[in-house]
Design an enzyme around this catalytic site. Structure first.
Site, PDB file in Angstrom:
ATOM      1  N   HIS A  67       7.796  -3.658 -18.556  1.00 13.74           N
ATOM      2  CA  HIS A  67       6.733  -2.756 -18.127  1.00 13.74           C
ATOM      3  C   HIS A  67       7.147  -1.345 -18.511  1.00 13.74           C
ATOM      4  CE1 HIS A  67       3.551  -0.972 -15.698  1.00 13.74           C
ATOM      5  NE2 HIS A  67       4.458  -0.065 -15.345  1.00 13.74           N
ATOM      6  N   ASP A 146      -4.056  -5.709  -5.098  1.00 19.02           N
ATOM      7  CA  ASP A 146      -3.789  -4.432  -5.769  1.00 19.02           C
ATOM      8  C   ASP A 146      -5.080  -3.755  -6.201  1.00 19.02           C
ATOM      9  OD1 ASP A 146      -1.966  -2.445  -6.963  1.00 19.02           O
ATOM     10  OD2 ASP A 146      -2.883  -3.113  -8.832  1.00 19.02           O
ATOM     11  N   ARG A 153      -6.435   4.034  -3.088  1.00 23.08           N
ATOM     12  CA  ARG A 153      -5.433   5.094  -3.317  1.00 23.08           C
ATOM     13  C   ARG A 153      -6.004   6.155  -4.246  1.00 23.08           C
ATOM     14  NH1 ARG A 153      -0.842   2.007  -6.022  1.00 23.08           N
ATOM     15  NH2 ARG A 153       0.070   4.057  -6.273  1.00 23.08           N
ATOM     16  N   SER A 168       2.665  -1.947  -6.366  1.00 25.17           N
ATOM     17  CA  SER A 168       1.552  -2.197  -7.285  1.00 25.17           C
ATOM     18  C   SER A 168       2.065  -2.759  -8.612  1.00 25.17           C
ATOM     19  CB  SER A 168       0.805  -0.869  -7.495  1.00 25.17           C
ATOM     20  OG  SER A 168      -0.117  -0.972  -8.529  1.00 25.17           O
ATOM     21  N   LYS A 172       2.364  -7.199  -9.722  1.00 23.69           N
ATOM     22  CA  LYS A 172       1.630  -7.750 -10.879  1.00 23.69           C
ATOM     23  C   LYS A 172       2.580  -8.438 -11.839  1.00 23.69           C
ATOM     24  CE  LYS A 172      -0.539  -3.799 -11.105  1.00 23.69           C
ATOM     25  NZ  LYS A 172      -1.341  -2.633 -11.415  1.00 23.69           N
TER      26      LYS A 172
HETATM   27  N1  URA Z   1       0.499   1.599 -12.475  1.00 17.13           N
HETATM   28  C1  URA Z   1       0.115   0.666 -11.579  1.00 17.13           C
HETATM   29  O1  URA Z   1      -0.202  -0.460 -11.925  1.00 17.13           O
HETATM   30  N2  URA Z   1       0.077   1.025 -10.269  1.00 17.13           N
HETATM   31  C2  URA Z   1       0.425   2.253  -9.833  1.00 17.13           C
HETATM   32  O2  URA Z   1       0.388   2.499  -8.656  1.00 17.13           O
HETATM   33  C3  URA Z   1       0.830   3.207 -10.795  1.00 17.13           C
HETATM   34  C4  URA Z   1       0.862   2.854 -12.118  1.00 17.13           C
END
Ligand code: URA
Length: 425
Positions: A67, A146, A153, A168, A172
């Protein structure tokens, strides 16, 4: 607390909690933080709020991903995923679209004619079992918690919270059923986290939480002051990714691909150290095996793989030879060594030309962008081009003016330095 967190996440997903109730909790975390144990509980509950990919025991310890927190010209994923598959790992890479000045892997891949990034969890699993790699978008079935939490958010100014970002991102990735994960956490003027200390804090939190959930995870802190590689803009970045998959990529990009790949090969036990793993990735770029994995993935996802056969046809295929596209070269005003190229200025110019989204849902123009003719450490003579813009409409004079200030030349020779500042494990 962990039962309370599970109940909260259940209420987020089944709708039994109102927006106000969820927002109240998000604000409390935003202001007061969350312990590591509770962040792990939150991340696990979010992961389990939807489908989690499961793998047979013969490959489960080979399933890996990376990521990136995002940057300008960051096409590492497009090269790394097939290179990892060529080295024997399995990569169910689920990525996002770009927003603001940073591009998204899905938008870049979308420049390949016909390529679809919409796959169900079952289709992802089957493709990864068969070919070793899939690069797709988020499905509705994965981590539904999420989606609601992120949207709330976003509208309540509670995005910038380390435990909320951690849960978050890591939920994932964990829903992919990973055995190992590498995080490329960028800092610098064109990164999500400008300050190195903030990037290190986020990296430390994500590494601890992901490891706490049983995913072997390390992070590299990398600089994002200059664009990564030379291409910025969706189809131009795919072109540069293919060049890198052919072993002809820019050094800074290749370094990040090899180091991150090396760490994953080591974590999965296919290399006896990061250096050996990095060499395996390097070899896969040189011997055509990474390109072959990419070609098979493009075909499996409905894309036109003939565009990979030669540079010229690739460029035509990607619309780079679109007769309507205009080009503008910017040239050096003096002799010197390139000391800096401001990634934020380049990114904002590309955004202005239509390469990215200012708001979610904006249409993007995949053909436009910029190619840097030089990188930090290169020598330029007065009048030589340092960047070529590919655009559809005339570029505003004030944009050109700002762009001219994006490059800094030095009278002294400049030595390029590694973009990797630190590893966090
Ligand atoms: N990317 C995400 O998937 N979530 C976040 O909170 C910030 C960046």
């Amino acid at each position: 607390m962990s039962k309370a967190i599970h109940d909260l996440v259940r209420g987020v997903v089944d709708g039994s909690l109102s927006d106000d109730e969820v927002i109240h909790w998000l604000r409390a975390v935003f202001e007061g933080g969350l312990s590591e144990g509770d962040t792990i509980a939150l991340t696990e509950a979010m992961r389990d709020s939807g489908e989690v990919l499961e793998w047979g025991s013969e490959i489960a310890n080979l399933v890996v991903d990376k990521h990136s927190t995002g940057g300008v010209g960051d096409k590492v994923s497009i090269v790394l995923a097939p290179a990892l598959a060529a080295c024997g790992l399995r990569v169910p890479m689920i990525s996002g679209r770009g927003l603001g000045h940073t591009g998204g892997t899905l938008d870049k891949l979308g420049s390949i004619p016909g390529l679809s990034v919409e796959r169900s969890a079952d289709e992802i699993r089957q493709q990864v079992e068969r070919l070793g790699v899939a690069m797709v978008g988020q499905t509705d079935a994965l981590v539904p918690a999420d989606r609601r939490m992120y949207a709330l958010r976003d509208v309540t100014g509670t995005l910038a919270s380390i435990p909320l970002i951690t849960s978050s991102i890591v939920s994932k990735k964990a829903a992919e059923g990973l055995s190992a994960l590498i995080l490329d956490v960028k800092f610098g003027r064109a990164a999500f986290m400008v300050e190195r200390a903030d990037a290190a804090e986020l990296a430390r939190s994500m590494v601890d939480v992901a490891n706490g959930m049983g995913v072997s995870t390390k992070a590299v802190l990398t600089t994002m002051d200059q664009p990564l590689g030379c291409a910025v803009g969706n189809s131009l970045e795919v072109l540069e990714s293919v060049e890198t998959l052919c072993g002809n990529g820019p050094e800074d990009l290749e370094e990040l691909v090899c180091v991150q790949g090396g760490l994953l090969l080591e974590a999965a036990g296919l290399a006896d150290g990061m250096q050996t793993g990095a060499l395996m990735i390097h070899d896969s770029l040189q011997d055509g095996s990474a390109l072959e994995c990419f070609r098979k993935m493009v075909e499996a996802q409905g894309g036109d793989a003939s565009i990979l056969e030669s540079d010229a046809s690739l460029m035509r295929g990607l619309g780079l030879m679109d007769p309507d596209l205009l080009t503008t070269e910017l040239c050096a005003g003096a002799d010197g060594w390139v000391e800096d190229i401001d990634a934020m200025v380049i990114a904002e110019a590309c955004l202005g030309m239509g390469a990215g989204r200012k708001e979610l849902g904006d249409e993007i123009d995949r053909a436009v962008g910029a190619i840097l003719e030089v990188q930090v450490g290169d020598r330029l003579e007065e009048g030589e081009p340092w960047v070529v813009l590919y655009h559809r409409d005339e570029v505003a004079p004030q944009t050109l003016e700002v762009l001219l200030g994006a490059i800094t030349l030095s009278d002294e020779e400049v030595k390029p330095v590694s973009r990797i500042a630190e590893m966090i494990e």
